[in-house]
Design an enzyme around this catalytic site. Structure first.
Site, PDB file in Angstrom:
ATOM      1  N   SER A 193       0.810  -1.222   0.000  1.00 38.43           N
ATOM      2  CA  SER A 193       0.000   0.000   0.000  1.00 38.43           C
ATOM      3  C   SER A 193       0.840   1.267   0.000  1.00 38.43           C
ATOM      4  O   SER A 193       0.414   2.289  -0.531  1.00 38.43           O
ATOM      5  CB  SER A 193      -0.943   0.006   1.210  1.00 38.43           C
ATOM      6  OG  SER A 193      -1.851  -1.074   1.143  1.00 38.43           O
ATOM      7  N   HIS A 220       0.104   3.478   4.501  1.00 40.07           N
ATOM      8  CA  HIS A 220      -0.760   4.135   3.526  1.00 40.07           C
ATOM      9  C   HIS A 220      -0.518   5.643   3.520  1.00 40.07           C
ATOM     10  O   HIS A 220      -0.337   6.261   2.450  1.00 40.07           O
ATOM     11  CB  HIS A 220      -2.230   3.872   3.855  1.00 40.07           C
ATOM     12  CG  HIS A 220      -2.625   2.429   3.852  1.00 40.07           C
ATOM     13  ND1 HIS A 220      -2.188   1.539   4.813  1.00 40.07           N
ATOM     14  CD2 HIS A 220      -3.437   1.728   3.025  1.00 40.07           C
ATOM     15  CE1 HIS A 220      -2.704   0.340   4.566  1.00 40.07           C
ATOM     16  NE2 HIS A 220      -3.475   0.430   3.493  1.00 40.07           N
TER      17      HIS A 220
END
Length: 363
Positions: free
Chosen positions: A237, A302
Protein backbone atom coordinates in the site's frame (compact mmCIF):
# COMPACT_ATOMS: atom_id res chain seq x y z
CA UNK A 1 30.19 30.25 -51.56
CA UNK A 2 30.54 26.50 -51.07
CA UNK A 3 28.36 24.44 -48.73
CA UNK A 4 30.84 24.20 -45.83
CA UNK A 5 31.36 27.96 -45.83
CA UNK A 6 27.61 28.52 -45.84
CA UNK A 7 27.11 26.15 -42.91
CA UNK A 8 29.91 27.82 -40.98
CA UNK A 9 28.35 31.23 -41.60
CA UNK A 10 24.93 30.03 -40.42
CA UNK A 11 26.51 28.51 -37.30
CA UNK A 12 28.33 31.76 -36.52
CA UNK A 13 25.09 33.71 -36.81
CA UNK A 14 22.85 31.34 -34.84
CA UNK A 15 25.34 29.88 -32.36
CA UNK A 16 28.40 32.16 -32.18
CA UNK A 17 29.64 30.59 -28.93
CA UNK A 18 29.38 27.07 -30.35
CA UNK A 19 27.32 25.82 -27.38
CA UNK A 20 25.11 23.48 -29.36
CA UNK A 21 21.99 25.50 -28.48
CA UNK A 22 20.04 28.25 -30.16
CA UNK A 23 17.60 30.58 -28.46
CA UNK A 24 13.89 29.80 -28.59
CA UNK A 25 13.17 33.26 -30.01
CA UNK A 26 15.69 32.69 -32.79
CA UNK A 27 14.17 29.34 -33.61
CA UNK A 28 10.65 30.79 -33.65
CA UNK A 29 11.76 33.55 -36.02
CA UNK A 30 13.38 31.01 -38.36
CA UNK A 31 10.27 28.85 -38.42
CA UNK A 32 7.96 31.71 -39.31
CA UNK A 33 10.29 33.38 -41.81
CA UNK A 34 11.22 30.35 -43.89
CA UNK A 35 9.03 28.01 -45.88
CA UNK A 36 9.76 24.63 -44.34
CA UNK A 37 8.11 21.50 -45.83
CA UNK A 38 5.95 20.96 -42.74
CA UNK A 39 2.26 21.45 -42.22
CA UNK A 40 1.15 24.41 -40.03
CA UNK A 41 0.04 22.19 -37.14
CA UNK A 42 3.48 20.63 -36.85
CA UNK A 43 5.16 24.02 -37.04
CA UNK A 44 3.00 25.18 -34.15
CA UNK A 45 3.98 22.07 -32.24
CA UNK A 46 7.70 22.71 -32.79
CA UNK A 47 7.36 26.30 -31.67
CA UNK A 48 5.47 25.23 -28.56
CA UNK A 49 8.16 22.68 -27.75
CA UNK A 50 10.81 25.37 -28.10
CA UNK A 51 8.94 27.82 -25.89
CA UNK A 52 8.33 25.17 -23.21
CA UNK A 53 12.04 25.05 -22.37
CA UNK A 54 12.62 26.99 -19.16
CA UNK A 55 16.07 28.12 -20.34
CA UNK A 56 14.69 29.63 -23.49
CA UNK A 57 16.84 27.32 -25.62
CA UNK A 58 16.40 24.41 -27.96
CA UNK A 59 17.85 21.58 -25.90
CA UNK A 60 18.93 18.14 -27.02
CA UNK A 61 16.39 16.37 -24.80
CA UNK A 62 13.74 16.35 -27.47
CA UNK A 63 16.03 16.54 -30.48
CA UNK A 64 14.70 13.20 -31.72
CA UNK A 65 11.21 14.66 -31.94
CA UNK A 66 12.44 17.50 -34.12
CA UNK A 67 14.34 15.14 -36.39
CA UNK A 68 11.30 12.90 -36.67
CA UNK A 69 9.08 15.86 -37.42
CA UNK A 70 11.41 17.00 -40.21
CA UNK A 71 11.72 13.49 -41.62
CA UNK A 72 7.95 12.98 -41.59
CA UNK A 73 7.04 16.50 -42.57
CA UNK A 74 4.13 15.45 -44.78
CA UNK A 75 2.31 13.73 -41.93
CA UNK A 76 -0.23 16.15 -40.53
CA UNK A 77 -0.96 16.54 -36.84
CA UNK A 78 -4.62 17.14 -35.90
CA UNK A 79 -5.34 20.76 -35.17
CA UNK A 80 -7.87 19.99 -32.42
CA UNK A 81 -6.09 17.16 -30.67
CA UNK A 82 -5.36 13.46 -30.94
CA UNK A 83 -8.97 12.52 -30.27
CA UNK A 84 -9.85 13.65 -33.78
CA UNK A 85 -7.36 11.36 -35.53
CA UNK A 86 -9.26 8.51 -37.26
CA UNK A 87 -8.21 5.06 -38.37
CA UNK A 88 -6.12 4.05 -35.37
CA UNK A 89 -5.55 0.45 -34.36
CA UNK A 90 -6.36 -0.94 -30.94
CA UNK A 91 -2.88 -0.43 -29.51
CA UNK A 92 -2.52 3.14 -30.81
CA UNK A 93 -5.93 3.94 -29.36
CA UNK A 94 -4.68 2.66 -26.01
CA UNK A 95 -1.55 4.82 -26.32
CA UNK A 96 -3.76 7.81 -27.08
CA UNK A 97 -5.90 6.97 -24.05
CA UNK A 98 -2.80 6.85 -21.86
CA UNK A 99 -1.63 10.21 -23.21
CA UNK A 100 -4.92 11.85 -22.28
CA UNK A 101 -5.00 10.12 -18.89
CA UNK A 102 -1.54 11.18 -17.79
CA UNK A 103 -0.42 14.32 -19.63
CA UNK A 104 -2.06 17.75 -19.17
CA UNK A 105 -0.70 19.54 -22.28
CA UNK A 106 -1.68 18.81 -25.86
CA UNK A 107 1.86 19.36 -27.12
CA UNK A 108 3.17 16.69 -24.72
CA UNK A 109 0.39 14.32 -25.74
CA UNK A 110 1.33 14.74 -29.40
CA UNK A 111 5.00 14.22 -28.71
CA UNK A 112 4.39 11.13 -26.56
CA UNK A 113 1.89 9.66 -29.03
CA UNK A 114 4.19 9.93 -32.08
CA UNK A 115 7.43 8.91 -30.37
CA UNK A 116 6.00 6.04 -28.27
CA UNK A 117 7.39 2.59 -28.94
CA UNK A 118 6.01 -0.67 -27.55
CA UNK A 119 9.52 -1.83 -26.59
CA UNK A 120 10.46 -1.81 -23.81
CA UNK A 121 7.04 -2.55 -22.31
CA UNK A 122 6.03 -1.36 -18.80
CA UNK A 123 7.59 -4.38 -17.11
CA UNK A 124 8.13 -3.03 -13.59
CA UNK A 125 4.55 -2.64 -12.40
CA UNK A 126 3.47 -5.81 -14.21
CA UNK A 127 6.34 -7.79 -12.63
CA UNK A 128 5.67 -6.46 -9.12
CA UNK A 129 1.97 -7.27 -9.43
CA UNK A 130 2.67 -10.76 -10.77
CA UNK A 131 5.18 -11.45 -7.97
CA UNK A 132 2.67 -10.31 -5.35
CA UNK A 133 -0.01 -12.59 -6.79
CA UNK A 134 2.35 -15.58 -6.89
CA UNK A 135 3.50 -15.02 -3.29
CA UNK A 136 -0.09 -14.67 -2.12
CA UNK A 137 -1.15 -17.87 -3.88
CA UNK A 138 1.78 -19.78 -2.39
CA UNK A 139 1.01 -18.65 1.17
CA UNK A 140 -2.72 -19.09 0.65
CA UNK A 141 -2.24 -22.69 -0.43
CA UNK A 142 0.29 -23.35 2.31
CA UNK A 143 -1.82 -21.85 5.11
CA UNK A 144 -5.18 -22.83 3.59
CA UNK A 145 -6.34 -19.31 4.38
CA UNK A 146 -7.26 -16.59 1.84
CA UNK A 147 -8.60 -13.78 4.04
CA UNK A 148 -7.12 -12.24 7.20
CA UNK A 149 -3.97 -14.31 6.77
CA UNK A 150 -2.19 -12.33 9.51
CA UNK A 151 -4.25 -14.23 12.12
CA UNK A 152 -2.57 -17.48 11.15
CA UNK A 153 0.29 -18.26 13.57
CA UNK A 154 2.62 -19.24 10.72
CA UNK A 155 2.05 -16.09 8.65
CA UNK A 156 4.35 -13.76 10.58
CA UNK A 157 7.17 -16.29 10.38
CA UNK A 158 7.65 -15.35 6.74
CA UNK A 159 11.08 -13.83 5.99
CA UNK A 160 9.32 -11.18 3.89
CA UNK A 161 7.12 -9.57 6.56
CA UNK A 162 8.34 -6.48 8.40
CA UNK A 163 8.22 -7.09 12.15
CA UNK A 164 9.70 -4.67 14.72
CA UNK A 165 11.52 -7.56 16.34
CA UNK A 166 13.38 -8.20 13.08
CA UNK A 167 14.48 -4.64 12.35
CA UNK A 168 18.08 -5.75 11.86
CA UNK A 169 17.02 -7.72 8.79
CA UNK A 170 16.97 -4.66 6.58
CA UNK A 171 15.50 -6.36 3.51
CA UNK A 172 12.17 -6.67 5.33
CA UNK A 173 11.67 -2.89 5.06
CA UNK A 174 11.07 -3.51 1.33
CA UNK A 175 10.03 -7.14 0.92
CA UNK A 176 6.90 -6.72 3.04
CA UNK A 177 5.28 -5.32 -0.11
CA UNK A 178 4.92 -8.88 -1.44
CA UNK A 179 2.79 -10.03 1.52
CA UNK A 180 -0.89 -9.11 1.94
CA UNK A 181 -3.51 -9.41 4.66
CA UNK A 182 -5.89 -11.18 2.34
CA UNK A 183 -7.48 -11.40 -1.06
CA UNK A 184 -9.27 -8.07 -0.68
CA UNK A 185 -6.08 -6.08 -0.02
CA UNK A 186 -4.22 -7.82 -2.81
CA UNK A 187 -7.07 -7.19 -5.23
CA UNK A 188 -7.25 -3.50 -4.36
CA UNK A 189 -3.49 -2.99 -4.72
CA UNK A 190 -3.17 -5.04 -7.89
CA UNK A 191 -6.05 -3.20 -9.55
CA UNK A 192 -4.59 0.23 -8.82
CA UNK A 193 -1.09 -0.83 -9.83
CA UNK A 194 -2.34 -1.99 -13.22
CA UNK A 195 -4.84 0.82 -13.83
CA UNK A 196 -2.64 3.71 -12.66
CA UNK A 197 0.89 2.36 -12.35
CA UNK A 198 1.15 0.84 -15.83
CA UNK A 199 0.02 4.03 -17.69
CA UNK A 200 2.36 6.11 -15.53
CA UNK A 201 5.25 3.78 -16.36
CA UNK A 202 4.40 3.91 -20.07
CA UNK A 203 4.68 7.70 -20.04
CA UNK A 204 7.38 8.41 -17.48
CA UNK A 205 9.51 5.29 -17.82
CA UNK A 206 10.59 2.41 -15.62
CA UNK A 207 13.28 4.28 -13.69
CA UNK A 208 11.09 7.11 -12.44
CA UNK A 209 8.05 5.02 -11.55
CA UNK A 210 10.06 2.28 -9.87
CA UNK A 211 11.87 4.96 -7.85
CA UNK A 212 8.56 6.49 -6.79
CA UNK A 213 6.97 3.14 -5.92
CA UNK A 214 9.93 1.84 -3.92
CA UNK A 215 10.32 5.20 -2.15
CA UNK A 216 6.69 4.90 -1.02
CA UNK A 217 7.22 1.31 0.15
CA UNK A 218 10.37 2.19 2.10
CA UNK A 219 8.82 5.31 3.62
CA UNK A 220 5.83 3.22 4.69
CA UNK A 221 7.78 0.71 6.76
CA UNK A 222 10.11 3.35 8.22
CA UNK A 223 7.17 5.53 9.21
CA UNK A 224 5.54 2.58 10.97
CA UNK A 225 8.79 1.89 12.82
CA UNK A 226 8.68 5.47 14.15
CA UNK A 227 4.98 6.11 14.78
CA UNK A 228 3.60 2.63 15.53
CA UNK A 229 6.60 0.87 17.01
CA UNK A 230 4.90 -2.38 18.04
CA UNK A 231 3.14 -3.09 14.74
CA UNK A 232 4.25 -5.20 11.78
CA UNK A 233 3.63 -4.18 8.15
CA UNK A 234 2.39 -6.16 5.14
CA UNK A 235 1.15 -5.18 1.70
CA UNK A 236 2.29 -2.83 -1.04
CA UNK A 237 0.00 0.00 0.00
CA UNK A 238 2.89 2.42 0.58
CA UNK A 239 3.94 2.20 -3.06
CA UNK A 240 0.37 2.09 -4.36
CA UNK A 241 -0.63 5.21 -2.46
CA UNK A 242 2.51 6.98 -3.67
CA UNK A 243 1.47 6.35 -7.28
CA UNK A 244 -2.19 7.21 -6.74
CA UNK A 245 -1.62 10.38 -4.74
CA UNK A 246 1.00 11.59 -7.22
CA UNK A 247 -1.39 11.06 -10.13
CA UNK A 248 -4.35 12.66 -8.36
CA UNK A 249 -2.22 15.64 -7.30
CA UNK A 250 -1.02 16.05 -10.88
CA UNK A 251 -4.61 16.02 -12.13
CA UNK A 252 -5.64 18.66 -9.57
CA UNK A 253 -2.63 20.87 -10.35
CA UNK A 254 -3.40 20.70 -14.08
CA UNK A 255 -7.18 20.45 -13.89
CA UNK A 256 -7.92 22.71 -16.87
CA UNK A 257 -5.50 20.87 -19.15
CA UNK A 258 -6.57 17.32 -18.33
CA UNK A 259 -8.90 15.83 -20.95
CA UNK A 260 -9.69 12.46 -19.35
CA UNK A 261 -13.47 11.85 -19.37
CA UNK A 262 -15.49 12.14 -16.16
CA UNK A 263 -12.39 13.28 -14.29
CA UNK A 264 -14.32 14.72 -11.35
CA UNK A 265 -16.38 11.57 -10.84
CA UNK A 266 -13.33 9.36 -11.19
CA UNK A 267 -11.35 11.43 -8.72
CA UNK A 268 -14.16 11.24 -6.18
CA UNK A 269 -14.38 7.46 -6.62
CA UNK A 270 -10.61 7.09 -6.26
CA UNK A 271 -10.59 9.16 -3.07
CA UNK A 272 -13.51 7.17 -1.65
CA UNK A 273 -11.80 3.85 -2.41
CA UNK A 274 -8.48 5.00 -0.95
CA UNK A 275 -10.17 6.38 2.15
CA UNK A 276 -12.14 3.16 2.59
CA UNK A 277 -8.96 1.12 2.39
CA UNK A 278 -7.32 3.31 5.04
CA UNK A 279 -10.41 3.03 7.24
CA UNK A 280 -10.37 -0.73 6.90
CA UNK A 281 -6.68 -0.82 7.87
CA UNK A 282 -7.36 1.35 10.94
CA UNK A 283 -10.22 -0.98 11.95
CA UNK A 284 -8.03 -4.08 11.62
CA UNK A 285 -5.25 -2.38 13.61
CA UNK A 286 -7.28 -1.23 16.62
CA UNK A 287 -10.43 -3.37 16.55
CA UNK A 288 -9.43 -6.75 15.12
CA UNK A 289 -12.43 -8.99 14.39
CA UNK A 290 -10.63 -12.07 15.71
CA UNK A 291 -8.35 -12.67 18.68
CA UNK A 292 -4.72 -12.36 17.68
CA UNK A 293 -1.42 -13.20 19.35
CA UNK A 294 0.02 -9.74 18.67
CA UNK A 295 -0.66 -6.33 17.11
CA UNK A 296 -2.12 -6.31 13.62
CA UNK A 297 -0.36 -4.57 10.69
CA UNK A 298 -0.25 -0.79 10.83
CA UNK A 299 -2.09 1.61 8.55
CA UNK A 300 0.64 4.29 8.66
CA UNK A 301 2.27 2.92 5.51
CA UNK A 302 -0.76 4.13 3.53
CA UNK A 303 -0.37 7.69 4.81
CA UNK A 304 3.40 7.72 4.33
CA UNK A 305 3.00 6.58 0.74
CA UNK A 306 0.49 9.36 0.09
CA UNK A 307 2.93 11.96 1.45
CA UNK A 308 5.72 10.60 -0.78
CA UNK A 309 3.40 10.73 -3.78
CA UNK A 310 2.33 14.34 -3.24
CA UNK A 311 5.92 15.51 -2.70
CA UNK A 312 8.35 13.38 -4.67
CA UNK A 313 5.77 11.96 -7.07
CA UNK A 314 4.31 15.28 -8.09
CA UNK A 315 7.82 16.57 -8.85
CA UNK A 316 8.50 13.55 -11.05
CA UNK A 317 5.20 13.74 -12.95
CA UNK A 318 5.49 17.48 -13.58
CA UNK A 319 8.93 16.99 -15.13
CA UNK A 320 7.80 14.92 -18.10
CA UNK A 321 10.73 14.34 -20.46
CA UNK A 322 12.90 16.80 -18.53
CA UNK A 323 15.97 15.84 -16.56
CA UNK A 324 15.16 15.64 -12.88
CA UNK A 325 18.66 16.75 -12.01
CA UNK A 326 17.93 20.09 -13.68
CA UNK A 327 14.89 20.70 -11.49
CA UNK A 328 15.51 22.67 -8.28
CA UNK A 329 12.38 21.24 -6.67
CA UNK A 330 13.68 17.70 -7.23
CA UNK A 331 16.80 18.35 -5.18
CA UNK A 332 14.76 19.88 -2.37
CA UNK A 333 12.46 16.84 -2.26
CA UNK A 334 15.40 14.45 -2.50
CA UNK A 335 17.17 16.21 0.37
CA UNK A 336 14.03 16.04 2.50
CA UNK A 337 13.60 12.32 1.75
CA UNK A 338 17.27 11.62 2.48
CA UNK A 339 16.99 13.47 5.80
CA UNK A 340 13.96 11.36 6.70
CA UNK A 341 15.85 8.16 5.85
CA UNK A 342 18.79 9.11 8.06
CA UNK A 343 16.49 10.02 10.93
CA UNK A 344 14.57 6.73 10.57
CA UNK A 345 17.78 4.69 10.51
CA UNK A 346 19.10 6.27 13.71
CA UNK A 347 15.64 5.90 15.28
CA UNK A 348 15.59 2.18 14.57
CA UNK A 349 19.10 1.74 15.93
CA UNK A 350 18.78 3.73 19.17
CA UNK A 351 15.20 4.80 19.97
CA UNK A 352 13.71 1.40 20.81
CA UNK A 353 16.24 0.82 23.59
CA UNK A 354 16.27 4.42 24.83
CA UNK A 355 12.47 4.57 25.04
CA UNK A 356 12.16 1.06 26.45
CA UNK A 357 9.60 0.13 23.81
CA UNK A 358 7.80 -3.12 24.60
CA UNK A 359 7.60 -4.83 21.25
CA UNK A 360 6.00 -8.24 20.77
CA UNK A 361 8.49 -11.08 20.51
CA UNK A 362 9.33 -11.96 16.91
CA UNK A 363 7.74 -15.17 15.64
Amino acid sequence: MDRSSLLQLIQEQLDPENTGFIGADTFTGLVHSHELPLDPAKLDMLVALAQSNERGQISSKRSSSFKRAIANGQRALPQDGLLDEPGLGVYKRFVRYVAYEILPREVDRHWYFYRHRSCPPPVFMASVTLAQIIVFLCYGARLNKWVLQTYHPEYMKSPLVYHPGHRARAWRFLTYMFMHVGLEQLGFNALLQLMIGVPLEMVHGLLRISLLYLAGVLAGSLTVSITDMRAPVVGGSGGVYALCSAHLANVVMNWAGMRCPYKLLRMVLALVCMSSEVGRAVWLRFSPPLPASGPQPSFMAHLAGAVVGVSMGLTILRSYEERLRDQCGWWVVLLAYGTFLLFAIFWNIFAYDLLGAHIPPPP
